[in-house]
Design an enzyme around this catalytic site. Structure first.
Site, mmCIF file in Angstrom:
data_model
loop_
_atom_site.group_PDB
_atom_site.id
_atom_site.type_symbol
_atom_site.label_atom_id
_atom_site.label_comp_id
_atom_site.label_asym_id
_atom_site.label_seq_id
_atom_site.Cartn_x
_atom_site.Cartn_y
_atom_site.Cartn_z
ATOM 1 N N GLU A 197 45.343 46.220 34.261
ATOM 2 C CA GLU A 197 45.055 46.194 35.694
ATOM 3 C C GLU A 197 45.381 44.810 36.254
ATOM 4 O O GLU A 197 44.853 43.805 35.777
ATOM 5 C CB GLU A 197 43.575 46.509 35.935
ATOM 6 N N CYS A 212 40.424 49.272 42.868
ATOM 7 C CA CYS A 212 40.376 49.813 41.507
ATOM 8 C C CYS A 212 41.024 51.194 41.446
ATOM 9 O O CYS A 212 41.478 51.615 40.397
ATOM 10 C CB CYS A 212 38.954 49.843 40.979
ATOM 11 N N LYS A 245 23.211 41.864 44.176
ATOM 12 C CA LYS A 245 23.954 40.630 43.907
ATOM 13 C C LYS A 245 25.419 40.897 44.293
ATOM 14 O O LYS A 245 26.180 41.493 43.534
ATOM 15 C CB LYS A 245 23.842 40.294 42.412
ATOM 16 N N THR A 283 33.451 42.929 32.150
ATOM 17 C CA THR A 283 32.066 42.622 32.556
ATOM 18 C C THR A 283 31.191 43.860 32.385
ATOM 19 O O THR A 283 30.045 43.760 31.927
ATOM 20 C CB THR A 283 32.029 42.134 34.020
ATOM 21 N N GLU A 295 31.398 51.515 37.641
ATOM 22 C CA GLU A 295 32.731 51.897 38.144
ATOM 23 C C GLU A 295 33.630 50.702 37.852
ATOM 24 O O GLU A 295 33.434 49.615 38.395
ATOM 25 C CB GLU A 295 32.660 52.208 39.635
HETATM 26 P P1 ADP Z 1 36.172 41.027 39.473
HETATM 27 O O1 ADP Z 1 37.435 40.920 38.721
HETATM 28 O O2 ADP Z 1 36.105 42.134 40.453
HETATM 29 O O3 ADP Z 1 35.696 39.713 40.032
HETATM 30 P P2 ADP Z 1 33.893 40.911 37.723
HETATM 31 O O4 ADP Z 1 33.445 41.981 36.802
HETATM 32 O O5 ADP Z 1 34.143 39.563 37.169
HETATM 33 O O6 ADP Z 1 35.166 41.529 38.393
HETATM 34 O O7 ADP Z 1 32.876 40.725 38.920
HETATM 35 C C1 ADP Z 1 32.232 41.787 39.584
HETATM 36 C C2 ADP Z 1 30.796 41.401 39.856
HETATM 37 O O8 ADP Z 1 30.143 41.198 38.600
HETATM 38 C C3 ADP Z 1 30.620 40.096 40.649
HETATM 39 O O9 ADP Z 1 29.511 40.234 41.535
HETATM 40 C C4 ADP Z 1 30.302 39.094 39.547
HETATM 41 O O10 ADP Z 1 29.553 37.996 40.003
HETATM 42 C C5 ADP Z 1 29.476 39.943 38.609
HETATM 43 N N1 ADP Z 1 29.409 39.434 37.220
HETATM 44 C C6 ADP Z 1 30.334 38.694 36.566
HETATM 45 N N2 ADP Z 1 29.904 38.411 35.309
HETATM 46 C C7 ADP Z 1 28.692 38.992 35.154
HETATM 47 C C8 ADP Z 1 27.735 39.079 34.092
HETATM 48 N N3 ADP Z 1 27.936 38.497 32.920
HETATM 49 N N4 ADP Z 1 26.596 39.780 34.316
HETATM 50 C C9 ADP Z 1 26.378 40.398 35.492
HETATM 51 N N5 ADP Z 1 27.228 40.339 36.526
HETATM 52 C C10 ADP Z 1 28.371 39.652 36.389
#
Ligand code: ADP
Length: 491
Positions: free
Chosen positions: A394, A292, A183, A240, A258
């Site tokens: 961050e 990061c 994903k 997340t 990570e």
């Molecule tokens: P960033 O600030 O890098 O966007 P996120 O952690 O929001 O950080 O997103 C990183 C990845 O995690 C993306 O692919 C996002 O769609 C996915 N993501 C966000 N929320 C969830 C969740 N609740 N469960 C699983 N994946 C998620």
């Protein structure tokens, strides 16, 4: 969040069971150029049904043994063929990544795409070296260990390095014999979707690698909950990551995460200051700070503080910011609007906290296109106190916080004084100090007299709240293997 729209036949499609296909719902999402804000593509907008199909395909491919039961030589050879295929499509992938993420084309050509190809070759070469051990087990009996794949790996990746953070997981996971459901970030799926087709055309069996784009809260969450997924490999925010670990615990999935960072980059007075300032720029602003492992805190010994600051500001103010398609460009825009908004918010926080703005601080412009694009000036705050939010949190953008120090002990205390522990660095001409301070820094990777130097062989990953697990190097493949011990009774 980006808004889904109606299906069109020219979209970038999901990749499930060896075939490119639209989402079951028919929904698509507009992919916007961060440089011009124009719609540059449409991507299928997957949902939970698509994810189910992808997991079933990956599970069936795993159980059928078409991948895991290839001889190591065959599996390794196929990964090397994928590396060759990436190189054959290098310009196309470099363009896609640049348009989708807003990365300067010279970087996607020079780093992102070649590094992706190289890593497939590296892990392809490692498949035949996955050995077990023979162990003493009584007088005549024999015990031996085997390293086996985990099964079906689910990966969730962020928007800043779509190709590399994907391949850091795909190459070792496939080398180990797993199958895969990916994903990618909802904002930047194009290179991943293209890679899926390239891998398939290179001969990867159907179902071994599947991509479902879509929202984190639906597709990402469904992947983490899915009982048929054996491991989650995640790169993204700490918030997340924590949620995901709690969910994955319900089905006892193995997890590597990570997460965020707030890298400390220390400059001692005995360093080569011209070089240190150049590295400080790289550390703070590489990929427009959307990294990061950025060195977003520059910690400088007081006796050279003003000189380093002056040198840094001169570099920052001369840097070509603008059109990612221009080979001269060094800094592009932020990758999407929410990220720009976040940077603007943190610059306001820095001003309100009383840090001294010495460069930047305003929205930027990217060229001739009339104020469009998610550009922000590279920004330097001086006289930052270690407890300020801009020194603790961050930002993930082109904002560098500069902090003075007096003694080595104080520098180490400031560097270690955040919840994060991903990357750190120090600049000194004293070899003993280099080793001594590197050993004291709470970080999974420490660069001495450099920043962000990576090789296929150099593992990285988090200490503290920057996560756990390692990517790259021989350690990177261990995350996708499990150990079986077999004991033969010969009594
Ligand atoms: P960033 O600030 O890098 O966007 P996120 O952690 O929001 O950080 O997103 C990183 C990845 O995690 C993306 O692919 C996002 O769609 C996915 N993501 C966000 N929320 C969830 C969740 N609740 N469960 C699983 N994946 C998620």
């Amino acid at each position: 969040m980006t808004q889904p729209s109606v299906h069109s036949p020219d979209e970038a499609l999901l990749f499930i069971d060896g075939k490119a296909r639209p989402a079951v719902s028919g929904e698509t999402v507009d992919i916007v150029s961060p440089a011009t804000e124009e719609v540059v593509a449409r991507a299928a907008w997957g949902g939970a049904e698509d994810l189910d199909l992808a997991v079933s395909a990956a599970r069936a491919a795993y159980e059928a043994g078409e991948w895991a039961e290839l001889t190591p030589k065959q599996r390794g050879r196929l990964l090397v063929r994928i590396a060759d295929a990436i190189e054959e499509h290098a310009e196309e992938l470099a363009q896609l990544e640049s348009v989708d993420v807003g990365k300067p084309i010279s970087f996607t050509r020079g780093f992102d795409v070649p590094a992706a190809a190289d890593l497939f070759r590296y892990y392809g070469g490692m498949v035949e070296q996955l050995e077990g051990a023979a162990r003493p087990a009584g007088t005549r009996s024999l015990a031996y260990t085997k390293r086996e794949p985990l099964g079906v790996v689910g990966a969730i990746t962020p928007f800043n390095f779509p190709l590399n953070l994907g391949v850091n997981k795909i190459a070792p996971a496939l080398a180990a014999g797993n199958t895969f459901v990916h994903k990618p970030a909802e904002q930047t799926p194009l290179s991943t979707l293209r890679l899926a087709q390239i891998m398939s055309d290179a001969g990867l069996p159907a179902g071994v690698y599947n991509v479902v784009t879509g929202d984190g809260a639906t597709v990402g969450a469904a992947l983490v909950e899915h009982p048929d997924i054996d491991k989650i490999a995640f790169t993204g925010s700490t918030a997340t990551g924590k949620r995901l670990i709690a969910t994955a615990a319900q089905t006892l999935k193995k997890v590597t995460v990570e997460l965020g960072g707030k890298g400390a980059n220390i400059v001692f007075a005995d360093a080569d200051l011209a070089a240190a300032a150049q590295w400080a720029f790289q550390a703070g602003f590489f990929n427009t700070g959307q990294f990061c492992m950025s060195g977003s805190r520059l910690i400088v010994q007081r006796s050279v503080y003003q000189e380093v600051l002056d040198r840094l500001v001169a570099i920052v103010e001369a840097v070509p910011v603008g059109d990612p398609a221009d080979p001269q460009t060094v800094l592009g825009p932020l990758a999407h609007r929410a990220q720009l908004d976040r940077v603007v918010e943190y610059v306001a926080i820095g001003r309100a906290e009383g840090a001294r703005l010495v460069s930047g601080g305003e929205l930027g412009t990217g060229g001739d296109w009339d104020g469009k694009g998610f550009f922000h000036q590279p920004t330097v705050f001086a006289d930052v106190r270690p407890d300020m939010r801009i020194a603790q949190e961050e930002i993930f953008g082109p904002v560098l916080s500069v902090i003075p120090f007096d003694t080595e002990e104080e520098a180490v205390a400031i560097a270690n004084g955040t919840p994060y522990g991903l990357a750190a660095g120090l600049h000194t001409s004293d070899l003993a100090r280099g080793h001594r301070v590197a050993a004291q820094l709470d970080a999974g990777i420490v660069w001495v007299n450099s920043w962000a130097m990576f090789e296929n062989t150099t593992p990285f990953g988090g200490y503290k709240q920057s996560g756990y697990g390692r990517e790259l190097g021989p350690e990177g493949i261990e995350e996708y293997l499990q150990l079986k011990t077999i004991v033969i009774n010969a009594e």
